[in-house]
Scaffold this motif. Sequence first.
Motif, mmCIF file in Angstrom:
data_model
loop_
_atom_site.group_PDB
_atom_site.id
_atom_site.type_symbol
_atom_site.label_atom_id
_atom_site.label_comp_id
_atom_site.label_asym_id
_atom_site.label_seq_id
_atom_site.Cartn_x
_atom_site.Cartn_y
_atom_site.Cartn_z
ATOM 1 N N ILE B 124 118.204 76.407 -38.499
ATOM 2 C CA ILE B 124 118.271 76.593 -37.052
ATOM 3 C C ILE B 124 117.100 75.838 -36.450
ATOM 4 C CG2 ILE B 124 118.275 78.243 -35.165
ATOM 5 C CD1 ILE B 124 119.016 80.422 -37.050
ATOM 6 N N ASN B 125 117.421 74.851 -35.595
ATOM 7 C CA ASN B 125 116.303 74.193 -34.918
ATOM 8 C C ASN B 125 116.254 74.647 -33.467
ATOM 9 O OD1 ASN B 125 118.527 72.930 -33.950
ATOM 10 N ND2 ASN B 125 118.113 70.995 -34.969
ATOM 11 N N LYS B 126 115.213 74.103 -32.803
ATOM 12 C CA LYS B 126 114.948 74.630 -31.466
ATOM 13 C C LYS B 126 116.115 74.372 -30.508
ATOM 14 C CE LYS B 126 110.375 75.808 -30.445
ATOM 15 N NZ LYS B 126 109.005 75.373 -30.270
ATOM 16 N N GLU B 127 116.759 73.207 -30.661
ATOM 17 C CA GLU B 127 117.848 72.895 -29.710
ATOM 18 C C GLU B 127 118.980 73.884 -29.865
ATOM 19 O OE1 GLU B 127 115.352 69.613 -30.124
ATOM 20 O OE2 GLU B 127 116.680 70.334 -31.706
ATOM 21 N N GLU B 128 119.373 74.149 -31.113
ATOM 22 C CA GLU B 128 120.469 75.093 -31.340
ATOM 23 C C GLU B 128 120.129 76.454 -30.741
ATOM 24 O OE1 GLU B 128 120.679 75.008 -35.566
ATOM 25 O OE2 GLU B 128 122.246 73.492 -35.599
ATOM 26 N N MET B 129 118.886 76.863 -31.032
ATOM 27 C CA MET B 129 118.475 78.174 -30.541
ATOM 28 C C MET B 129 118.481 78.202 -29.016
ATOM 29 S SD MET B 129 118.079 80.682 -32.258
ATOM 30 C CE MET B 129 118.421 82.106 -31.311
ATOM 31 N N THR B 130 117.989 77.121 -28.418
ATOM 32 C CA THR B 130 117.980 77.079 -26.946
ATOM 33 C C THR B 130 119.397 77.174 -26.397
ATOM 34 O OG1 THR B 130 116.147 75.529 -27.195
ATOM 35 C CG2 THR B 130 117.006 75.861 -24.979
ATOM 36 N N ASP B 131 120.325 76.448 -27.044
ATOM 37 C CA ASP B 131 121.711 76.520 -26.577
ATOM 38 C C ASP B 131 122.241 77.946 -26.623
ATOM 39 O OD1 ASP B 131 122.710 73.336 -28.039
ATOM 40 O OD2 ASP B 131 121.898 73.859 -26.055
ATOM 41 N N ILE B 132 121.969 78.585 -27.759
ATOM 42 C CA ILE B 132 122.487 79.958 -27.905
ATOM 43 C C ILE B 132 121.879 80.871 -26.843
ATOM 44 C CG2 ILE B 132 122.529 81.986 -29.392
ATOM 45 C CD1 ILE B 132 124.241 80.175 -30.740
ATOM 46 N N VAL B 133 120.567 80.779 -26.719
ATOM 47 C CA VAL B 133 119.902 81.686 -25.779
ATOM 48 C C VAL B 133 120.370 81.421 -24.354
ATOM 49 C CG1 VAL B 133 117.673 82.259 -24.792
ATOM 50 C CG2 VAL B 133 117.911 82.080 -27.240
ATOM 51 N N ARG B 134 120.512 80.141 -24.054
ATOM 52 C CA ARG B 134 120.978 79.824 -22.702
ATOM 53 C C ARG B 134 122.385 80.369 -22.484
ATOM 54 N NH1 ARG B 134 119.371 74.439 -21.902
ATOM 55 N NH2 ARG B 134 117.397 75.253 -21.157
ATOM 56 N N ALA B 135 123.215 80.242 -23.490
ATOM 57 C CA ALA B 135 124.583 80.770 -23.357
ATOM 58 C C ALA B 135 124.559 82.273 -23.110
ATOM 59 C CB ALA B 135 125.389 80.453 -24.615
ATOM 60 N N ILE B 136 123.649 82.957 -23.826
ATOM 61 C CA ILE B 136 123.564 84.407 -23.635
ATOM 62 C C ILE B 136 123.074 84.733 -22.236
ATOM 63 C CG2 ILE B 136 122.406 86.514 -24.387
ATOM 64 C CD1 ILE B 136 122.410 85.455 -27.187
ATOM 65 N N TYR B 137 122.086 83.995 -21.777
ATOM 66 C CA TYR B 137 121.603 84.261 -20.421
ATOM 67 C C TYR B 137 122.655 83.923 -19.381
ATOM 68 C CZ TYR B 137 116.808 85.561 -21.449
ATOM 69 O OH TYR B 137 115.699 86.230 -21.863
ATOM 70 N N ASP B 138 123.471 82.919 -19.660
ATOM 71 C CA ASP B 138 124.559 82.612 -18.733
ATOM 72 C C ASP B 138 125.526 83.777 -18.605
ATOM 73 O OD1 ASP B 138 124.941 79.068 -19.546
ATOM 74 O OD2 ASP B 138 123.705 80.129 -18.065
ATOM 75 N N MET B 139 125.727 84.431 -19.717
ATOM 76 C CA MET B 139 126.627 85.585 -19.680
ATOM 77 C C MET B 139 126.133 86.662 -18.740
ATOM 78 S SD MET B 139 128.470 86.784 -23.216
ATOM 79 C CE MET B 139 126.949 87.121 -23.986
ATOM 80 N N MET B 140 124.807 86.760 -18.637
ATOM 81 C CA MET B 140 124.249 87.775 -17.753
ATOM 82 C C MET B 140 124.598 87.486 -16.302
ATOM 83 S SD MET B 140 122.640 90.428 -18.656
ATOM 84 C CE MET B 140 121.606 90.733 -17.268
ATOM 85 N N GLY B 141 124.624 86.230 -15.966
ATOM 86 C CA GLY B 141 124.937 85.873 -14.592
ATOM 87 C C GLY B 141 123.688 85.632 -13.782
ATOM 88 N N LYS B 142 123.876 85.342 -12.507
ATOM 89 C CA LYS B 142 122.750 84.980 -11.672
ATOM 90 C C LYS B 142 122.079 86.173 -11.026
ATOM 91 C CE LYS B 142 125.098 80.869 -9.988
ATOM 92 N NZ LYS B 142 125.777 80.696 -11.219
ATOM 93 N N TYR B 143 122.857 87.244 -10.885
ATOM 94 C CA TYR B 143 122.328 88.350 -10.078
ATOM 95 C C TYR B 143 121.690 89.382 -10.967
ATOM 96 C CZ TYR B 143 125.388 85.871 -7.043
ATOM 97 O OH TYR B 143 126.007 84.879 -6.328
#
Lengths: 625, 198
Positions: B124-143
């Motif tokens: 697992i490198n940083k880019e993969e991890m960033t993608d995953i984390v960003r995807a999870i945060y996207d799920m949370m939404g903006k509000y």
Amino acid sequence: MAAGVATWLPFARAAAVGWLPLAKKSMPKPPVDNSSKSDEILYVNVSGVRFQTWKNTLDRYPDTLLGSSEKEFFFNEETQEYFFDRDPEMFRHILNFYRTGKLHYPRHECIQAFDEELAFYGIVPEIIGDCCMEEYRDRKKENQERLAEDTEATEGADAPLPPDSTQRERLWRAFENPHTSTMALVFYYVTGFFIAVSVIANIVETVPCRPPKGSVKDLPCGEKYQVAFFCMDTACVLIFTFEYLMRLFAAPSRCKFMRSVMSVIDVVAIMPYYIGLVMPENEDVSGAFVTLRVFRVFRIFKFSRHSQGLRILGYTLKSCASELGFLLFSLTMAIIIFATVMFYAEKGTKNSDFTSIPASFWYTIVTMTTLGYGDMVPGTIAGKIFGSICSLSGVLVIALPVPVIVSNFSRIYHQNQRADKMRAQQKVRMARIRMAKKGTANAFLQYKEDRGIGDRDSDSTTMCVKNRSTFEHQHHHLLHCLEKTTLCMTESAFRTSRSTSLSSQQGAHNNSTGCCPRRARRRAAMRLANSTVSVSRGSIQELDTLHSKTTTITPQTRSSLNAQPTDLKLNCGEQDFTAAIISIPTPPANTPDESLPPSPAPIPGILRNTRATACTYDTFKISSL
Amino acid sequence: MLDKADDDLEMTMVCHRPEGLDQLQAQTNFSKRELQVLYRGFKNECPSGVVNEDTFKQIYSQFFPHGDASQYAHYLFNAFDTAHSGSIMFEDFVTALSILLRGTVTEKLQWTFNLYDINRDGYINKEEMTDIVRAIYDMMGKYTYPVLKTDTPKQHVDAFFQKMDKNRDGVVTLDEFIMSCQEDENIMRSLQLFENVI
């Protein structure tokens, strides 16, 4: 959330393991699941047809009857199944909804029956799948319209006026419904006659008559017999003005009346005359005045008050406004296109009629509507080709919106037919209701006679049990109790009025002693009869008002019963109760009335004589007295 | 155009049946009864026997309506689709569930590592991890509260690597991952929470 998604929830929860290493804080405790883990099969018996399904299936929709604990009320301990006394055919669809997540509307079923089932099982009709939603909505709207018409038809025009209506209300009523009184009918025909006279006069005065002596030129009759025509015109306008002013006075809402179409037509019909009177004999202005006379032809539209067909036509055109608008728009587009093309095609030829594009409009219109006057014809080959294309496309463009208008007209026409039929049948229905009422009144009298015998000789009470159901027995007993309750309070008043009632058999006047004002009762009873005929919502309230209005003087002894002609006494005493007994019409299922308790059993004995009425709801409503 | 028509035809015609109940029972940690319940639900939702990625994304978007779950659903789909066939069959579904709900700690952590390792290269490198984390945060939404800042995912990834990357070589291997997770009390405790889902 949809049921389907609920199936995936455990899996989504399991996948949440993937977040754990990233989590900064610890996860919350999961909810405790107390329900039994193993899935079980439930048995549902609907009127003898056994259905089996997984408990999970029913649990998908927890806010419905089958999905919530409400179904426990229907659980039969002996047979260990849920028993519903409903239609098994319909239940099939309901259960399929749980299984597939989609609710379908069976097209062969009555829409109201379906709605009732949905309401019973706690399912909102909005979730009907897209495949069936349109059909459902159409049929529901059709049903509602039909019911609305029925209500209108029955409690509308022909209901008699309340006795305390003012002169104004009576006048308005006479205008709107001419067949309610002779005067109104006479007035109706007189105005009709004068409209015809006025229109004919307008036509005839332009016909050329023989010229008077000494002149060669033909004169129109209007100028020859100027005075005669003027007098006729004046008379007609006077009648129309009088009629308009009367309507304006009688109208319940003057502003609304003045904005209505018929009133506008009336005004336009009589205005030219008055403007003509006021206008000076001036050469310049008389030209405009002549134009105004054209508006006199609007008098022919006044006939629409007299002719239903004309009204239907007008209503159809109004309801097809969008189709007509589309027709107009597309025709305009086509005309402009073809006129331009024809102009440029014919530009080269000399002595061409197509001098400009607007000039070509006339050719295009004549060709597209397949009139083909022949006053303008294309000369060049290109012109002829485009001309033929023009005529072909004209046929298409005009033929397209016409079926829509026709179907609208047909629908509205049939609606009217139905309303007329309903009115005609209403008389038959009322007669049947009256017979039924007599039947029940007789039953109640019989009961009281038997009780009278029974009071003296207790052994023969068993004889009263003829062929009456337990229900009837209990019902009659209830009514009797009510009589006994109220008798004590009003007995004295009844005694004094009895003597007067004996003498005046017809009872056309109201008794001032406060005893049953017979006419009011009869009218109220008739109104009730009207309301029981229609399957309307308003009748429940009417029933209540009936009871609050009528007093409860009733004949108590058998001798009093025998002394009077049964007709009269029925009106006076029994009508209250029998009228109340008869039938509380079912409110339409699409507006479930919370105040009505469900009926435990139909009323076989009472409704024996009325086969056709749609009333099956209970008489227990009377206890709201 | 012809290909698409063929694809559509294939989709409607494909109907996958799983292997026998006994075999699945042997391969997974579920009882027969549980497998039956699972299959009933699965078959009801997907009569053709397969789940494709679009359905997956739809399901997740319904569970997480506030944000955009499509990217995370994509990664999750790939984690389930071990055969990389583009669709999840019942066997894949049940195998993964068996690991997640009834598996050993090591198996669960291995599955999670697989999820994070997008390109399946074992690191697992940083880019993969960033993608995953960003995807999870996207799920949370903006509000959200507190409002997410743009570099929150990055901070989160940095914290993760701080904890997991033992030899500071910029990538996390499976062993490092498992070891680091076993050292963390929170994670160990939370792993037990999801066992009663079915």
